[in-house]
Design an enzyme around this catalytic site. Sequence first.
Site, PDB file in Angstrom:
ATOM      1  N   ASN A  11       0.868  -1.182   0.000  1.00 34.86           N
ATOM      2  CA  ASN A  11       0.000   0.000   0.000  1.00 34.86           C
ATOM      3  C   ASN A  11       0.903   1.229   0.000  1.00 34.86           C
ATOM      4  OD1 ASN A  11      -1.804   2.053   0.494  1.00 34.86           O
ATOM      5  ND2 ASN A  11      -2.305   1.414   2.584  1.00 34.86           N
ATOM      6  N   TRP A  12       1.021   1.858  -1.159  1.00 37.96           N
ATOM      7  CA  TRP A  12       1.960   2.981  -1.280  1.00 37.96           C
ATOM      8  C   TRP A  12       1.394   4.272  -0.700  1.00 37.96           C
ATOM      9  CZ3 TRP A  12       4.193   2.472  -6.974  1.00 37.96           C
ATOM     10  CH2 TRP A  12       4.832   1.220  -7.089  1.00 37.96           C
ATOM     11  N   LYS A  13       0.138   4.253  -0.345  1.00 36.66           N
ATOM     12  CA  LYS A  13      -0.529   5.457   0.199  1.00 36.66           C
ATOM     13  C   LYS A  13      -0.285   6.661  -0.721  1.00 36.66           C
ATOM     14  CE  LYS A  13       0.008   3.499   4.761  1.00 36.66           C
ATOM     15  NZ  LYS A  13      -0.106   3.693   6.176  1.00 36.66           N
ATOM     16  N   HIS A  97      -9.634   1.150   4.736  1.00 40.35           N
ATOM     17  CA  HIS A  97      -8.376   1.381   5.461  1.00 40.35           C
ATOM     18  C   HIS A  97      -8.641   2.334   6.625  1.00 40.35           C
ATOM     19  CE1 HIS A  97      -4.292   2.595   6.383  1.00 40.35           C
ATOM     20  NE2 HIS A  97      -3.890   1.521   5.724  1.00 40.35           N
ATOM     21  N   GLU A  99      -7.055   4.752   7.731  1.00 35.80           N
ATOM     22  CA  GLU A  99      -6.860   6.186   7.425  1.00 35.80           C
ATOM     23  C   GLU A  99      -8.096   6.760   6.754  1.00 35.80           C
ATOM     24  OE1 GLU A  99      -3.146   5.619   5.379  1.00 35.80           O
ATOM     25  OE2 GLU A  99      -2.217   5.069   7.286  1.00 35.80           O
ATOM     26  N   GLU A 169      -5.617  -5.004  10.558  1.00 39.75           N
ATOM     27  CA  GLU A 169      -4.630  -3.956  10.788  1.00 39.75           C
ATOM     28  C   GLU A 169      -4.959  -3.222  12.083  1.00 39.75           C
ATOM     29  OE1 GLU A 169      -2.641  -2.809   6.820  1.00 39.75           O
ATOM     30  OE2 GLU A 169      -4.292  -1.436   7.159  1.00 39.75           O
ATOM     31  N   GLY A 175       2.108   2.254  10.783  1.00 37.04           N
ATOM     32  CA  GLY A 175       3.071   3.346  10.618  1.00 37.04           C
ATOM     33  C   GLY A 175       3.720   3.786  11.919  1.00 37.04           C
ATOM     34  N   SER A 215       3.121  -2.135  10.535  1.00 35.90           N
ATOM     35  CA  SER A 215       4.566  -2.178  10.800  1.00 35.90           C
ATOM     36  C   SER A 215       5.182  -3.545  10.521  1.00 35.90           C
ATOM     37  CB  SER A 215       4.872  -1.720  12.231  1.00 35.90           C
ATOM     38  OG  SER A 215       4.457  -0.364  12.401  1.00 35.90           O
TER      39      SER A 215
HETATM   40  C1  PEP Z   1      -0.971   0.169   6.108  1.00 35.35           C
HETATM   41  O1  PEP Z   1      -1.142   1.379   6.104  1.00 35.35           O
HETATM   42  O2  PEP Z   1      -1.777  -0.574   5.518  1.00 35.35           O
HETATM   43  C2  PEP Z   1       0.209  -0.337   6.817  1.00 35.35           C
HETATM   44  C3  PEP Z   1       0.206  -1.581   7.188  1.00 35.35           C
HETATM   45  O3  PEP Z   1       1.226   0.553   7.048  1.00 35.35           O
HETATM   46  P1  PEP Z   1       2.654   0.243   7.755  1.00 35.35           P
HETATM   47  O4  PEP Z   1       3.159  -1.052   7.170  1.00 35.35           O
HETATM   48  O5  PEP Z   1       3.500   1.399   7.387  1.00 35.35           O
HETATM   49  O6  PEP Z   1       2.382   0.138   9.205  1.00 35.35           O
END
Ligand code: PEP
Length: 256
Positions: A11-13, A97, A99, A169, A175, A215
């Site tokens: 997921n490049w966001k 997600h 976010e 998640e 993050g 993470s």
């Molecule tokens: C995500 O945003 O889906 C995610 C898992 O981010 P990170 O790996 O940076 O925690």
Amino acid sequence: MLLRKKLIAGNWKMNKTSADAVSLVKEIVAAVGKVHDVEVVVCPPFTCLESVARMLEGSALKLGAQNMHPEPGGAYTGEVSAAMLRALFASYVILGHSERRTYFKETDAFINQKVLAALKSQLKPILCVGETLQERESGATLKVVQTQVEQDLDGVGKDLATNVVIAYEPVWAIGTGRVATTEQAQEVHAFIRSLLTKLFGETLAQKVRILYGGSMKPANAPELLAQKDIDGGLIGGASLESRSFLELINAAAAVR
Ligand code: PEP
């Protein structure tokens, strides 16, 4: 034979211009040619989908988007539809997600509309669920996840159940560098599988992939990916650089 092929999705966001995306995906394609036991998906921003799709032609990698609108078209400024994503050869779409739930106030009812619209257009949803730190600390984790899974998958027929991917998640792990322990993650994954069994029956539930996200890094991935109900990872930060992303793909390929 494994019942569920491991899946690693990046997921490049809101990162990478089209030019940056092309150079990253070139490196990934060149290396992933050698890995066959893992399904690999990259989810760039909308603006890079077309250029990345071109780079993926002829490779085993799949393309995913990070969001979509449930309506097929019309006056929804700034949005894109499932059909638009399909036209760019996307096969997956990340939905729900945290976010988007937090910053864009997406509700489970709205996410459910998106899940149904994606499936109708042959897009596979990667449905994200997970609790906040406050919810975990108050003992509400399983209840929160249950509500999200049940409401977001409402109306999904058994015929399309195996097209759904769930990503657990924990919001506090995204993050932050703070990863869930293998026990915490496996507990929730097994619980999600039990919810899927109630919704779709045992045989189909055993075929649905449940990813861990939050993470995940090359150092913690092998242990997480070895858990019975962890079928891969949704990767944020570590997917923005080919070396770490490839290490995660290799970690998934090494699980037997
Ligand atoms: C995500 O945003 O889906 C995610 C898992 O981010 P990170 O790996 O940076 O925690």
